[in-house]
Write an enzyme that holds these catalytic residues in place. Structure first.
Site, PDB file in Angstrom:
ATOM      1  N   ASP A  49       2.271  -7.390  -5.618  1.00 30.57           N
ATOM      2  CA  ASP A  49       1.691  -6.521  -6.660  1.00 30.57           C
ATOM      3  C   ASP A  49       2.662  -5.434  -7.114  1.00 30.57           C
ATOM      4  OD1 ASP A  49       1.289  -5.334  -3.980  1.00 30.57           O
ATOM      5  OD2 ASP A  49       0.408  -3.692  -5.128  1.00 30.57           O
TER       6      ASP A  49
ATOM      7  N   ASP B 128      -0.204  -5.857   1.393  1.00 31.81           N
ATOM      8  CA  ASP B 128      -1.021  -4.772   0.834  1.00 31.81           C
ATOM      9  C   ASP B 128      -1.279  -4.930  -0.660  1.00 31.81           C
ATOM     10  OD1 ASP B 128      -1.179  -3.560   3.312  1.00 31.81           O
ATOM     11  OD2 ASP B 128       0.714  -2.513   3.019  1.00 31.81           O
TER      12      ASP B 128
ATOM     13  N   ASP C  79       3.175 -11.045  -0.144  1.00 31.22           N
ATOM     14  CA  ASP C  79       2.999  -9.650   0.245  1.00 31.22           C
ATOM     15  C   ASP C  79       1.620  -9.464   0.887  1.00 31.22           C
ATOM     16  OD1 ASP C  79       3.091  -6.754   0.123  1.00 31.22           O
ATOM     17  OD2 ASP C  79       1.903  -6.895  -1.723  1.00 31.22           O
TER      18      ASP C  79
HETATM   19 MG   LIG Z   1       1.684  -4.789  -2.023  1.00 35.47          MG
END
Ligand SMILES: [Mg+2]
Length: 190
Positions: free
Chosen positions: A144, A15, A13
């Site tokens: 996240d 961000d 990922d």
């Molecule tokens: Mg993320």
């Protein structure tokens, strides 16, 4: 065409896993809205940045992350770029897997430019923009987001990238990019 060994694919990922979205928000808030009391990174409680703030501030937050230059100017998370380069060197096929934003017309092109800037031109071809990450094939996904959902059963095992708002989530956890080998390699060989 990319020449990829499909069994070795690790999706990563962007961000708040590789690109520091929260820090970007703080920098813009300080600059544009110094009156807003910023919640320190360690006290963040929700995956969606603005939801830690009162509802009346949400349009202001959206105005920031939907603005021209926001994604282009994000800073890398410590150790992320080095770890991605190490994984590649070790024969792991790293693909970057990030969502696109409906209301930010610059998001896709700025993510494209960001990857080229920090990881090099060849990595731009390894950027996949998908809002539903279950549709993307991989052995492992490092992310996240504690609430990854989608329309199909994912091919990947999820590794949660540690942030204060995802501490309740169970399963393999990467707390610092420097430890990627001990967390990722056992899953690749499983
Ligand atoms: Mg993320």
């Amino acid at each position: 065409m990319l020449n990829i060994k499909h069994r070795n694919i690790v999706l990563v990922d962007l961000d708040n896993t590789v690109a520091d979205f929260d820090r970007g928000m703080e920098i813009f808030l300080r600059k544009l809205h110094p009156d807003v009391q910023i919640i320190p990174a360690c006290d963040r409680r929700t995956f969606w940045y603005q939801r830690d703030y009162p509802e009346k501030l949400h349009p202001l937050m959206q105005g920031i992350y939907n603005s021209h230059g926001f994604y282009a100017d994000l800073l890398p998370i410590e150790g992320a770029i080095e770890a991605i380069n190490e994984m590649s060197k070790d024969g792991i096929e790293v693909m970057l897997c990030s969502a696109n934003l409906r209301d930010n017309p610059y998001c896709a092109s700025e993510k494209h430019a960001w990857v080229g800037r920090y990881l090099g031109r060849d990595f731009v071809e390894r950027l996949i923009l998908s809002t539903d990450k279950t549709m993307v094939y991989g052995r492992v996904l490092i992310d996240d987001n504690p609430n990854l959902e989608g329309i199909i059963k994912p091919s990947w095992d999820r590794v949660i990238f540690d942030r204060p708002y995802n501490r309740e989530t169970e399963g393999p956890r990467l707390t610092d990019w420097i430890n990627w080998r001990e967390v990722i390699l056992p899953l690749m060989n499983a």
